[in-house]
Design a protein around this motif. Structure first.
Motif, mmCIF file in Angstrom:
data_model
loop_
_atom_site.group_PDB
_atom_site.id
_atom_site.type_symbol
_atom_site.label_atom_id
_atom_site.label_comp_id
_atom_site.label_asym_id
_atom_site.label_seq_id
_atom_site.Cartn_x
_atom_site.Cartn_y
_atom_site.Cartn_z
ATOM 1 N N GLU A 12 0.827 -1.185 0.000
ATOM 2 C CA GLU A 12 0.000 0.000 0.000
ATOM 3 C C GLU A 12 0.870 1.247 0.000
ATOM 4 O OE1 GLU A 12 -2.008 -0.973 3.551
ATOM 5 O OE2 GLU A 12 -3.818 -1.700 2.521
ATOM 6 N N ALA A 13 0.252 2.346 -0.469
ATOM 7 C CA ALA A 13 0.952 3.636 -0.466
ATOM 8 C C ALA A 13 0.846 4.232 0.932
ATOM 9 C CB ALA A 13 0.334 4.563 -1.497
ATOM 10 N N VAL A 14 2.020 4.497 1.553
ATOM 11 C CA VAL A 14 2.057 5.101 2.877
ATOM 12 C C VAL A 14 2.696 6.482 2.720
ATOM 13 C CG1 VAL A 14 2.900 4.926 5.246
ATOM 14 C CG2 VAL A 14 2.258 2.859 3.980
ATOM 15 N N ILE A 15 1.992 7.509 3.207
ATOM 16 C CA ILE A 15 2.428 8.894 3.006
ATOM 17 C C ILE A 15 2.312 9.600 4.348
ATOM 18 C CG2 ILE A 15 1.996 11.022 1.719
ATOM 19 C CD1 ILE A 15 0.436 9.253 -0.303
ATOM 20 N N ALA A 16 3.398 10.321 4.698
ATOM 21 C CA ALA A 16 3.377 11.139 5.913
ATOM 22 C C ALA A 16 3.319 12.599 5.495
ATOM 23 C CB ALA A 16 4.609 10.880 6.768
ATOM 24 N N LEU A 17 2.533 13.392 6.242
ATOM 25 C CA LEU A 17 2.319 14.806 5.933
ATOM 26 C C LEU A 17 2.542 15.626 7.192
ATOM 27 C CD1 LEU A 17 -1.068 14.358 4.014
ATOM 28 C CD2 LEU A 17 1.192 14.570 2.976
ATOM 29 N N ASP A 18 3.028 16.898 6.974
ATOM 30 C CA ASP A 18 3.104 17.806 8.125
ATOM 31 C C ASP A 18 1.782 18.533 8.253
ATOM 32 O OD1 ASP A 18 3.041 19.732 6.179
ATOM 33 O OD2 ASP A 18 5.175 20.244 6.317
ATOM 34 N N GLU A 19 1.735 19.505 9.157
ATOM 35 C CA GLU A 19 0.463 20.174 9.409
ATOM 36 C C GLU A 19 0.002 21.029 8.230
ATOM 37 O OE1 GLU A 19 3.774 22.784 10.943
ATOM 38 O OE2 GLU A 19 3.236 20.657 10.912
ATOM 39 N N ALA A 20 0.922 21.323 7.276
ATOM 40 C CA ALA A 20 0.566 22.133 6.095
ATOM 41 C C ALA A 20 0.259 21.244 4.896
ATOM 42 C CB ALA A 20 1.689 23.106 5.768
ATOM 43 N N GLU A 21 0.086 19.949 5.100
ATOM 44 C CA GLU A 21 -0.239 19.004 4.038
ATOM 45 C C GLU A 21 0.936 18.764 3.090
ATOM 46 O OE1 GLU A 21 -3.384 17.302 2.999
ATOM 47 O OE2 GLU A 21 -3.740 17.614 5.121
ATOM 48 N N ARG A 22 2.196 19.130 3.543
ATOM 49 C CA ARG A 22 3.374 18.846 2.718
ATOM 50 C C ARG A 22 3.855 17.432 3.010
ATOM 51 N NH1 ARG A 22 4.452 24.266 4.146
ATOM 52 N NH2 ARG A 22 5.595 23.531 5.978
ATOM 53 N N ILE A 23 4.297 16.758 1.943
ATOM 54 C CA ILE A 23 4.702 15.359 2.036
ATOM 55 C C ILE A 23 6.075 15.279 2.709
ATOM 56 C CG2 ILE A 23 5.224 13.280 0.720
ATOM 57 C CD1 ILE A 23 3.350 14.399 -1.476
ATOM 58 N N THR A 24 6.149 14.449 3.775
ATOM 59 C CA THR A 24 7.419 14.245 4.479
ATOM 60 C C THR A 24 7.911 12.805 4.336
ATOM 61 O OG1 THR A 24 6.245 13.748 6.523
ATOM 62 C CG2 THR A 24 6.873 16.055 6.146
ATOM 63 N N PHE A 25 7.020 11.904 3.869
ATOM 64 C CA PHE A 25 7.418 10.514 3.655
ATOM 65 C C PHE A 25 6.585 9.965 2.497
ATOM 66 C CE2 PHE A 25 6.854 5.945 4.362
ATOM 67 C CZ PHE A 25 8.184 5.526 4.378
ATOM 68 N N TRP A 26 7.253 9.205 1.608
ATOM 69 C CA TRP A 26 6.618 8.692 0.366
ATOM 70 C C TRP A 26 7.250 7.344 0.091
ATOM 71 C CZ3 TRP A 26 2.819 10.914 -2.667
ATOM 72 C CH2 TRP A 26 2.637 10.437 -3.983
ATOM 73 N N ASN A 27 6.510 6.252 0.399
ATOM 74 C CA ASN A 27 7.120 4.930 0.273
ATOM 75 C C ASN A 27 7.031 4.418 -1.162
ATOM 76 O OD1 ASN A 27 4.469 4.136 0.048
ATOM 77 N ND2 ASN A 27 4.666 2.358 1.411
#
Length: 490
Positions: A12-27
């Motif tokens: 599955e696609a796992v994505i981490a975001l900061d509070e501004a919806e910017r991508i911090t992790f993209w597997n």
């Protein structure tokens, strides 16, 4: 292997975001799903990268849920190559010790295949529903207990009851009461054995209409096990009506053929009687002429022969006149010459003419005139002919010491005349035919050509009246006719 490496290898696609919806992790799952490498995706706002408007308010929604809650949505995302995919996204908020939102983690799955399958299924169901709703056949689904679980509109229309009214055993109430027991028995007999079913029967609507249907049903199976029945109803009312009309036409044709054959037989028999009578009359005339030619014939014998010639000629003339009258009546050219006629005077003249014959046969002849005006507007000679025919017929079939009576009375602007005898009467099956041309009650009696009553009927109808017979076997016969009364003088 640490947790981050595990996330890299998950499908599955796992994505981490900061509070501004910017991508911090993209597997790697995200790279496979969307086509962007991690280096291209990191630092970008997720809604902008995926062109997913549905994600723009996700942070607001997460704040309202609070920490520990998961937000699930399905939305359309754009890939790097410009194609779109349906995605199911699960997002969980990340909060600090003070409860402030500091970011979130999202897990995306490609659900395009499922959404396409669901769309196709809905389209297929819609097409099937449209076909079922528009079908000229009534379509129903029954469970194994014989209870309806689906009706299309045509099925409700044919039965005259809604699906709600037909639930349980309610569907049997729509069947015509005369068909209900055997139809229900037939249906449950087939259903209990898992057999196909087909019958032709009737529904009775609340408005009284009868609808003929051809009903068929077949069992449904799931993995080899019966789960119910699917059935159809075809309206065959028009077909049944056509069959009934055809039967009526065949019956009418048969009756016409029988009538024509009877009329032909009666005509042939009458022609034989007419030919026999004419031959007798002519033979009597020729015999008398031969005797008259003898020079030594005595005067009294000469007188008898002249009288015999006269009687035979008069009888021949009457027979020919009757044949001509019948011909005119059938051709619609029979005419009368109306004038005021008093039935009281007419009765006296007719009885005076027929009294000698009544005495000869030993039959009492009487007449009764009711009080009041019995004047009609008619043809005196023709009405006299009717009375003579009816009296002659009554005297002919009344045994010695019997009685023939002639009566007249005024009823509702008409004069009703009755000729009644105390003879043997006429059987009920014969009575409707006595006014038919060439008809004789006793064909072997040679009692005449069978034209008298037919002529009487034609004369009375020409006057605008009616003629009929009433009889009880063993108690005599009454012949009655009416003639419209004459208008009152000004």
């Amino acid at each position: 292997m640490d947790r981050q490496h595990l996330l890299e290898f998950t499908h599955e696609a796992v994505i981490a975001l900061d509070e501004a919806e910017r991508i911090t992790f993209w597997n790697r799952g995200a790279e496979r799903l969307y086509g962007w490498a991690a280096a291209e995706a990191l630092g970008q706002r997720l809604p902008d990268l995926l062109g997913a408007e549905a994600l723009r308010d996700a942070s607001v929604a997460l704040r309202s849920l609070g920490g520990g809650e998961t937000l699930t949505r399905e939305f359309v995302s754009r890939r790097k190559d410009g194609t779109t995919r349906w995605v199911e996204g699960n997002r969980r908020a990340l909060v600090d010790d003070a409860g402030r939102l500091v970011g979130c983690v999202a897990v995306h799955r490609d659900v395009t295949a499922r959404r396409l399958a669901e769309t196709k299924l809905r389209e297929s169901e819609a097409r099937m529903r449209a076909l079922v709703d528009a079908s000229p056949l009534g379509i129903s689904v029954m469970d194994l207990a014989g209870h309806p679980v689906f009706y299309n509109p045509r099925c409700e229309e044919l039965q005259g009851r809604s699906y709600a009214e037909s639930r349980g055993r309610g569907w049997t109430e729509a069947i015509h009461p005369e068909d209900r027991e055997w139809v229900v028995s037939s249906w449950y007999g087939a259903a209990s054995g898992g057999q196909p079913w087909a019958e032709t029967y009737r529904f009775l609507h609340r408005d009284g209409r009868v609808v003929w249907v051809s009903g068929r049903a077949a069992p449904m199976f799931v993995e080899g096990e019966p789960v119910g029945y699917v059935g159809t109803l075809e309206d065959i009312t028009a077909l049944k009506q056509a069959e009934a009309d055809r039967e009526r036409l065949l019956t009418a044709e048969h009756e016409l053929r029988v009538h024509a054959e009877r009329a032909t037989r009666q005509r042939d028999e009458t022609l034989a009687v007419v030919a026999h009578d004419l031959r007798n009359f002519i033979s009597a005339i020729l015999l008398s002429v031969a005797r008259l030619e003898r020079p030594t014939l005595a005067e009294d014998e000469r007188a008898r022969r002249v009288s015999a010639i006269k009687r035979s000629a008069e009888a021949t003339e009457r027979l020919i006149r009757d044949l001509l009258d019948v011909s005119r009546i059938e051709a619609g050219t029979f005419a009368i010459e109306p004038a005021p006629v008093d039935f009281a005077a007419l009765f006296r003249g007719v009885v005076e003419l027929m009294q000698p014959r009544a005495i000869e046969r030993g039959v009492a002849l009487e007449y009764v005139i009711a009080d009041g005006d019995l004047t009609v507007r008619g043809d005196r000679s023709r009405l006299t002919q009717v009375l003579l025919n009816l009296l002659d017929n009554a005297l002919k079939f009344t045994p010695a010491e019997g009685r023939v009576s002639l009566r007249a009375r005024r009823i509702a602007g008409q004069v009703e005349v009755t000729v009644e005898d105390t003879g043997l009467g006429i059987e009920a099956e014969v009575l409707p035919h006595i006014f038919d041309r060439y008809w004789q009650v006793h064909r072997t009696s040679r009692a005449g050509a069978g034209l008298g009553l037919a002529i009487a009927k034609g004369i009375i109808q020409a006057h605008g009246g009616e003629i009929w017979a009433e009889s009880t076997p063993g108690r005599g016969t009454a012949l009655r006719f009416t003639v419209p009364g004459a208008p009152a003088p000004a």
